[in-house]
Motif scaffolding. Sequence first.
Motif, PDB file in Angstrom:
ATOM      1  N   LEU A  80       0.823  -1.210   0.000  1.00 45.23           N
ATOM      2  CA  LEU A  80       0.000   0.000   0.000  1.00 45.23           C
ATOM      3  C   LEU A  80       0.860   1.265   0.000  1.00 45.23           C
ATOM      4  O   LEU A  80       0.482   2.270  -0.595  1.00 45.23           O
ATOM      5  CB  LEU A  80      -0.987   0.017   1.165  1.00 45.23           C
ATOM      6  CG  LEU A  80      -2.165   0.953   0.928  1.00 45.23           C
ATOM      7  CD1 LEU A  80      -2.972   0.546  -0.299  1.00 45.23           C
ATOM      8  CD2 LEU A  80      -3.062   1.016   2.136  1.00 45.23           C
TER       9      LEU A  80
ATOM     10  N   TRP B 143      -8.745  -0.733  -8.636  1.00 44.10           N
ATOM     11  CA  TRP B 143      -8.302   0.657  -8.678  1.00 44.10           C
ATOM     12  C   TRP B 143      -9.113   1.384  -9.733  1.00 44.10           C
ATOM     13  O   TRP B 143      -9.765   0.768 -10.574  1.00 44.10           O
ATOM     14  CB  TRP B 143      -6.800   0.762  -8.947  1.00 44.10           C
ATOM     15  CG  TRP B 143      -6.411   0.476 -10.366  1.00 44.10           C
ATOM     16  CD1 TRP B 143      -6.239  -0.741 -10.943  1.00 44.10           C
ATOM     17  CD2 TRP B 143      -6.172   1.440 -11.398  1.00 44.10           C
ATOM     18  NE1 TRP B 143      -5.899  -0.602 -12.270  1.00 44.10           N
ATOM     19  CE2 TRP B 143      -5.861   0.736 -12.569  1.00 44.10           C
ATOM     20  CE3 TRP B 143      -6.205   2.831 -11.434  1.00 44.10           C
ATOM     21  CZ2 TRP B 143      -5.565   1.374 -13.762  1.00 44.10           C
ATOM     22  CZ3 TRP B 143      -5.910   3.458 -12.631  1.00 44.10           C
ATOM     23  CH2 TRP B 143      -5.592   2.738 -13.769  1.00 44.10           C
TER      24      TRP B 143
ATOM     25  N   ALA C 151      -7.238   3.161  -4.943  1.00 41.35           N
ATOM     26  CA  ALA C 151      -6.844   1.756  -5.054  1.00 41.35           C
ATOM     27  C   ALA C 151      -7.248   1.044  -3.773  1.00 41.35           C
ATOM     28  O   ALA C 151      -7.232   1.631  -2.693  1.00 41.35           O
ATOM     29  CB  ALA C 151      -5.343   1.636  -5.285  1.00 41.35           C
TER      30      ALA C 151
ATOM     31  N   VAL D 176       0.378  -0.066 -10.003  1.00 38.69           N
ATOM     32  CA  VAL D 176      -0.874   0.019  -9.244  1.00 38.69           C
ATOM     33  C   VAL D 176      -1.835  -1.075  -9.696  1.00 38.69           C
ATOM     34  O   VAL D 176      -2.428  -1.786  -8.877  1.00 38.69           O
ATOM     35  CB  VAL D 176      -1.514   1.419  -9.378  1.00 38.69           C
ATOM     36  CG1 VAL D 176      -2.909   1.448  -8.764  1.00 38.69           C
ATOM     37  CG2 VAL D 176      -0.624   2.476  -8.730  1.00 38.69           C
TER      38      VAL D 176
ATOM     39  N   ILE E  83       1.843   1.706  -3.646  1.00 35.37           N
ATOM     40  CA  ILE E  83       0.703   2.227  -4.401  1.00 35.37           C
ATOM     41  C   ILE E  83       0.514   3.708  -4.104  1.00 35.37           C
ATOM     42  O   ILE E  83       0.296   4.517  -5.011  1.00 35.37           O
ATOM     43  CB  ILE E  83      -0.570   1.425  -4.081  1.00 35.37           C
ATOM     44  CG1 ILE E  83      -0.470   0.019  -4.694  1.00 35.37           C
ATOM     45  CG2 ILE E  83      -1.821   2.140  -4.579  1.00 35.37           C
ATOM     46  CD1 ILE E  83      -1.558  -0.934  -4.247  1.00 35.37           C
ATOM     47  N   THR E  84       0.630   4.087  -2.838  1.00 32.59           N
ATOM     48  CA  THR E  84       0.515   5.496  -2.445  1.00 32.59           C
ATOM     49  C   THR E  84       1.591   6.331  -3.127  1.00 32.59           C
ATOM     50  O   THR E  84       1.312   7.424  -3.631  1.00 32.59           O
ATOM     51  CB  THR E  84       0.620   5.646  -0.918  1.00 32.59           C
ATOM     52  OG1 THR E  84      -0.428   4.889  -0.309  1.00 32.59           O
ATOM     53  CG2 THR E  84       0.534   7.094  -0.492  1.00 32.59           C
TER      54      THR E  84
ATOM     55  N   LEU F 101      -0.670  -4.496  -8.404  1.00 29.11           N
ATOM     56  CA  LEU F 101      -0.655  -4.714  -6.961  1.00 29.11           C
ATOM     57  C   LEU F 101      -2.011  -4.548  -6.288  1.00 29.11           C
ATOM     58  O   LEU F 101      -2.288  -5.199  -5.283  1.00 29.11           O
ATOM     59  CB  LEU F 101       0.348  -3.756  -6.299  1.00 29.11           C
ATOM     60  CG  LEU F 101       1.803  -3.981  -6.681  1.00 29.11           C
ATOM     61  CD1 LEU F 101       2.675  -2.863  -6.115  1.00 29.11           C
ATOM     62  CD2 LEU F 101       2.283  -5.339  -6.198  1.00 29.11           C
ATOM     63  N   ALA F 102      -2.847  -3.668  -6.797  1.00 29.05           N
ATOM     64  CA  ALA F 102      -4.140  -3.400  -6.158  1.00 29.05           C
ATOM     65  C   ALA F 102      -5.161  -4.461  -6.545  1.00 29.05           C
ATOM     66  O   ALA F 102      -5.132  -5.005  -7.647  1.00 29.05           O
ATOM     67  CB  ALA F 102      -4.649  -2.026  -6.576  1.00 29.05           C
TER      68      ALA F 102
ATOM     69  N   GLU G 202       3.072   5.802  -5.961  1.00 29.10           N
ATOM     70  CA  GLU G 202       2.758   5.971  -7.387  1.00 29.10           C
ATOM     71  C   GLU G 202       1.608   6.950  -7.603  1.00 29.10           C
ATOM     72  O   GLU G 202       1.678   7.819  -8.479  1.00 29.10           O
ATOM     73  CB  GLU G 202       2.433   4.613  -8.017  1.00 29.10           C
ATOM     74  CG  GLU G 202       3.594   3.643  -8.036  1.00 29.10           C
ATOM     75  CD  GLU G 202       4.817   4.173  -8.759  1.00 29.10           C
ATOM     76  OE1 GLU G 202       4.688   5.046  -9.635  1.00 29.10           O
ATOM     77  OE2 GLU G 202       5.922   3.703  -8.447  1.00 29.10           O
ATOM     78  N   LEU G 203       0.544   6.832  -6.805  1.00 31.70           N
ATOM     79  CA  LEU G 203      -0.604   7.730  -6.993  1.00 31.70           C
ATOM     80  C   LEU G 203      -0.268   9.170  -6.617  1.00 31.70           C
ATOM     81  O   LEU G 203      -0.703  10.109  -7.297  1.00 31.70           O
ATOM     82  CB  LEU G 203      -1.808   7.225  -6.189  1.00 31.70           C
ATOM     83  CG  LEU G 203      -2.393   5.885  -6.639  1.00 31.70           C
ATOM     84  CD1 LEU G 203      -3.579   5.503  -5.753  1.00 31.70           C
ATOM     85  CD2 LEU G 203      -2.792   5.907  -8.105  1.00 31.70           C
TER      86      LEU G 203
END
Length: 169
Positions: free
Chosen positions: A36, A107, A122, A100, A39-40, A103-104, A42-43
Amino acid sequence: MRFTSTPRGARLARRLISHRLHEWGHPYDSDTNDVLTLITAELTANAVRHGHVPGRDFHLRLTQTAATLRIEVTDTRTEKQPLLVPTPVDATSGRGLLLVAALATHWGVTRRTTAPGKTAWAELHLRSTASDNTALSVAGCRLPPSLEPQGSALSTDGEESHFEQDQEA
């Protein structure tokens, strides 16, 4: 939480999410925290690089239920919608959304209705195993036992935990 739309803001957001996950029972060295947090990263990097509007911040929201962790990153740029496109092998950027997506569990991107902008979000689904340890489901696949997080303080009462506040100046 609100962060300046700068690389420093993205870094602080990533560190805050990792810290909050640790406090919620997903230790710093756990797969859940690592995934996570990535992912954070990247976003928030996308919000800074592609969603930046001078003088505007991006917003971050993390929620947790017994079965799901959800991250939302909101910026004020409406006309630039993220696209998942193949990236040339020799490209030095452009793989963030591919990570993302890989892994998510789910999303997407949602347009804001009350103000200009969009929210990229996500979700990671968590599920209990027979031994009551929390297993991370990444893109619908169960991790091998050697990679599963061991033990979790995740509440099973169905209550949703929210983390959303304005960053103090």
